[in-house]
Design an enzyme around this catalytic site. Sequence first.
Site, PDB file in Angstrom:
ATOM      1  N   SER A  86       0.738  -1.165   0.004  1.00 33.59           N
ATOM      2  CA  SER A  86      -0.031   0.059   0.143  1.00 33.59           C
ATOM      3  C   SER A  86       0.772   1.354  -0.006  1.00 33.59           C
ATOM      4  O   SER A  86       2.085   1.076   0.487  1.00 33.59           O
ATOM      5  CB  SER A  86      -0.763   0.060   1.301  1.00 33.59           C
TER       6      SER A  86
ATOM      7  N   TYR B  96      -1.647  -1.205  10.281  1.00 33.57           N
ATOM      8  CA  TYR B  96      -1.892  -1.546   8.794  1.00 33.57           C
ATOM      9  C   TYR B  96      -0.404  -0.949   8.030  1.00 33.57           C
ATOM     10  O   TYR B  96      -0.019  -1.297   7.219  1.00 33.57           O
ATOM     11  CB  TYR B  96      -3.218  -0.674   8.295  1.00 33.57           C
TER      12      TYR B  96
END
Length: 257
Positions: free
Chosen positions: A148, A164
């Site tokens: 990401s 995350y």
Amino acid sequence: MSVKQLFDLSGKTALITGGSRGLGLQMAEALGEMGAKLAITARKAEELAQAKAHLQALGIEVVTFTNDLQKFDAIPGLIDDVLAQLGTIDILVNNAGATWGAKAEDYPDEAWNKVMNLNVSAPFFLSREVARRVMIPRGQGNIIITASVAAFKGTPPGMNTVAYNTSKAAAVHLARTLASEWGPYGIRVNSICPGFFPSKLASGLIDKLGDQLIARAPLRRIGGEEDLKGAVVYLASDASRHMTGQALVLDGGSSLI
């Protein structure tokens, strides 16, 4: 070899985790359209059935496997099942992932462990299994890890996703490290780093911060249903055969500012 041939995946077999919806299904569509036979995994059988019907309607050959990647001891059995049905794995897309929102000072242990297990440990254990059983003996293979753009950033106001962000930074470096170790075996490993795309994982933040996210991106948009397809085909195909250990960012330029 022509450019069309470089991107052609006919005769290849791809295993995609988290392939029943969102970015995983988008990547499955792309790889299947370019000729790859697909194996997709997810936790929910009903979502897999829907994805299978959708892909088959597009003329794509696909088999499905219900699997919870947080149960690490089930990974060898998953690979047994894939190999029994498809014979080999040329392309592995580690896409399944999780997130959890909470302030860092209040972040629950169970949340940290869940995110790290699914975003870091599972891709490593699955890649290790596929590499040692299939790709290293064959002297070739291609692994893609969905990371990401959050791997390169902290958390802006309104987003409390410490696990995350940390896990996706680890995923980027996992790809780099595996690429350096397994390159001599003919195995390429790269990561793909999306920004905000419509998906179950990101839907809450997009609903809450969508206008701000669009305003902050130089291209003034978030990712669409077609925007990951070209990138994953590039990474999975011979078009990128001299590329390994790299992180390909697709975020509309939002990480630039």
